[in-house]
Design an enzyme around this catalytic site. Structure first.
Site, PDB file in Angstrom:
ATOM      1  N   SER A 114     -30.921 -23.140  76.908  1.00  0.00           N
ATOM      2  CA  SER A 114     -30.191 -22.697  75.719  1.00  0.00           C
ATOM      3  C   SER A 114     -28.763 -22.340  76.065  1.00  0.00           C
ATOM      4  CB  SER A 114     -30.825 -21.426  75.152  1.00  0.00           C
ATOM      5  OG  SER A 114     -32.171 -21.594  74.908  1.00  0.00           O
ATOM      6  N   HIS A 135     -31.634 -30.132  73.925  1.00  0.00           N
ATOM      7  CA  HIS A 135     -31.913 -28.769  73.440  1.00  0.00           C
ATOM      8  C   HIS A 135     -32.686 -28.811  72.120  1.00  0.00           C
ATOM      9  CE1 HIS A 135     -30.361 -24.620  72.003  1.00  0.00           C
ATOM     10  NE2 HIS A 135     -31.425 -24.473  72.758  1.00  0.00           N
ATOM     11  N   GLU A 147     -30.064 -30.994  70.136  1.00  0.00           N
ATOM     12  CA  GLU A 147     -28.695 -31.146  70.646  1.00  0.00           C
ATOM     13  C   GLU A 147     -28.779 -31.952  71.949  1.00  0.00           C
ATOM     14  OE1 GLU A 147     -26.598 -27.019  69.014  1.00  0.00           O
ATOM     15  OE2 GLU A 147     -27.457 -27.011  71.015  1.00  0.00           O
ATOM     16  N   ASN A 185     -25.958 -22.227  69.045  1.00  0.00           N
ATOM     17  CA  ASN A 185     -25.945 -20.880  69.616  1.00  0.00           C
ATOM     18  C   ASN A 185     -24.540 -20.315  69.770  1.00  0.00           C
ATOM     19  OD1 ASN A 185     -28.653 -20.328  69.709  1.00  0.00           O
ATOM     20  ND2 ASN A 185     -28.939 -21.244  71.727  1.00  0.00           N
TER      21      ASN A 185
END
Ligand SMILES: NC(=O)c1ccc[n+]([C@@H]2O[C@H](COP(=O)([O-])OP(=O)(O)OC[C@H]3O[C@@H](n4cnc5c(N)ncnc54)[C@H](O)[C@@H]3O)[C@@H](O)[C@H]2O)c1
Length: 373
Positions: A114, A135, A147, A185
């Site tokens: 992450s 991801h 991702e 994120n």
């Protein structure tokens, strides 16, 4: 193609399910026998439920395509391996370099990290050009977004191959530059950080902030309810990692309010207490449904989110289309932030940010240059 998954925790098990449902034979490796057993039981039950709901035809054959192993060398026939182990750079690097002694040279190696640098993981490999970030979002079988993150060493052709593969797996892939937090994120940070700041300043209580962002803003969950749901051990650590990785840019500064929850072991729903108390007999406090205050809260948080999306566009972290897809599919935002900016008008977003900047004189509130263009 044979797919390998390393780590059979929440993410690894979910990714294995996605790959098996797409028709691959999957080898799942974990150092903990108990984790393998838990994943096996959970996957069997998930697949049975999907069959009962008519979503898959033959749960037993999908389950039979998954092999749970406690030796890394069992992954030798794999052509794609997705690592989903503990978020620790040193351990991930060790596993990747060990993997290279087992698999063929044409096996692609992906990390589900992450927050860690894909470039740094790739640097542990003899063939860094075959390493990339993939991801997935939690729960992997339900969340469409993936991702794809090329390291600076990654062979460009792999990205096209991976985009096609993820689409074939029923996922929606986006491409992100190897920078802290990738797209989601990073861009989502102000949803938490600015909400906490408003609360810490005493402008509104948590319930009111949650009410404003859901009822006026249209978000599915308010930031405090969402942080409690994600868990402060995860959410705080992501914020702290992003903050450090951006060389302490004040825009991503973590808060003491959340740190104290972590220190107290009040991790959110999973421990029965976080920002809110989930014990039996307790209820979420009532919001102050003041329309003027609510609008002010939404404008402040949303302006910060839009600014972050624009900054990511400006710095070529992702294309405009991928930024929109990432936030709507990865965190279920009601609209893409760039579309929201158009709807509001750049002038309004800029006015909100400049007003904050003029009040606080903090770099945190600097507006993206694209807003002034
Ligand atoms: N949980 C999320 O919401 C989420 C979302 C996206 C990405 N991620 C990332 O996915 C990865 C895994 O997260 P998770 O939530 O599934 O963690 P988890 O703790 O549920 O599972 C990790 C598993 O890895 C195993 N493991 C640890 N070291 C290992 C090693 N050296 N070799 C093999 N197995 C090992 C553990 O036994 C455990 O079963 C992390 O990098 C995390 O940052 C997590």
């Amino acid at each position: 193609m044979v797919v390998g998954v390393i780590g059979s925790g929440a993410m690894g098990a979910g990714i294995a399910q996605v790959a098996a449902m797409a028709g691959h034979t999957v080898w799942i490796y974990d150092t903990q026998q108990a984790a393998l057993e838990n994943a096996s039981a959970a996957l069997k039950s998930n697949l049975t439920k999907l069959e009962e709901k008519g979503k898959i035809k033959d749960a037993a054959s999908v389950f039979a395509a998954m092999h749970f192993v406690s030796s890394l060398s069992a992954l030798a026939p794999c052509k794609l391996i997705i690592e989903a182990i503990v978020e620790n750079l040193h351990i991930k690097k060790t596993v990747f370099s060990e993997l290279e002694t087992i698999v063929a040279d044409d096996c692609l190696l992906a990390s589900n990290t992450s927050s860690l640098s894909i470039t740094s993981i790739a640097a542990a490999c003899k063939l860094p050009q075959r390493v990339l970030g993939l991801h997935f979002f939690n729960p992997a079988p339900l969340m469409a977004l993936v991702e794809i993150i090329p390291a600076i060493q990654t062979d460009a052709s792999i990205i096209t191959t991976m985009k096609e593969l993820m689409t074939a797996w029923g996922k929606t892939p986006v491409i992100a530059k190897d920078t802290p937090g990738f797209i989601v994120n990073r861009v989502a940070r102000p949803y938490y950080g600015e909400a906490i700041r408003i609360y810490e300043e005493g402008i509104a209580d948590m319930a009111t902030i949650d009410w404003a962002l859901t009822q006026i803003g249209g978000f599915k969950m308010g930031p405090f309810a969402l942080m409690d749901y994600i868990g402060h051990d995860v959410n705080y650590v992501v914020t702290a990692t992003v903050f450090e990785s951006f060389y302490y840019d004040p825009r991503y500064k973590p808060s003491f309010s959340q740190k104290r929850l972590l220190e107290a072991g009040w991790l959110g729903r999973k421990t029965g207490r976080g920002f809110y108390n989930y014990a039996q007999g307790e209820s979420i406090p009532a919001a102050n449904e003041d329309a003027v205050l609510g609008k002010q809260i939404v404008e402040r948080v949303l302006a910060m989110l839009i600014n972050e999306a624009l900054e990511s566009l400006h710095l070529n972290i992702a294309s405009a289309a991928d930024l929109e897809t990432a936030m709507t599919k990865g965190v279920n935002y009601p609209k893409g932030l760039l579309a929201w900016c158009e709807e509001w008008g750049k002038e309004k977003v800029l006015a909100v940010l400049d007003n904050l900047y003029n009040n606080y004189h903090e770099d945190r509130y600097r507006a993206c240059v694209l807003l002034r263009k």
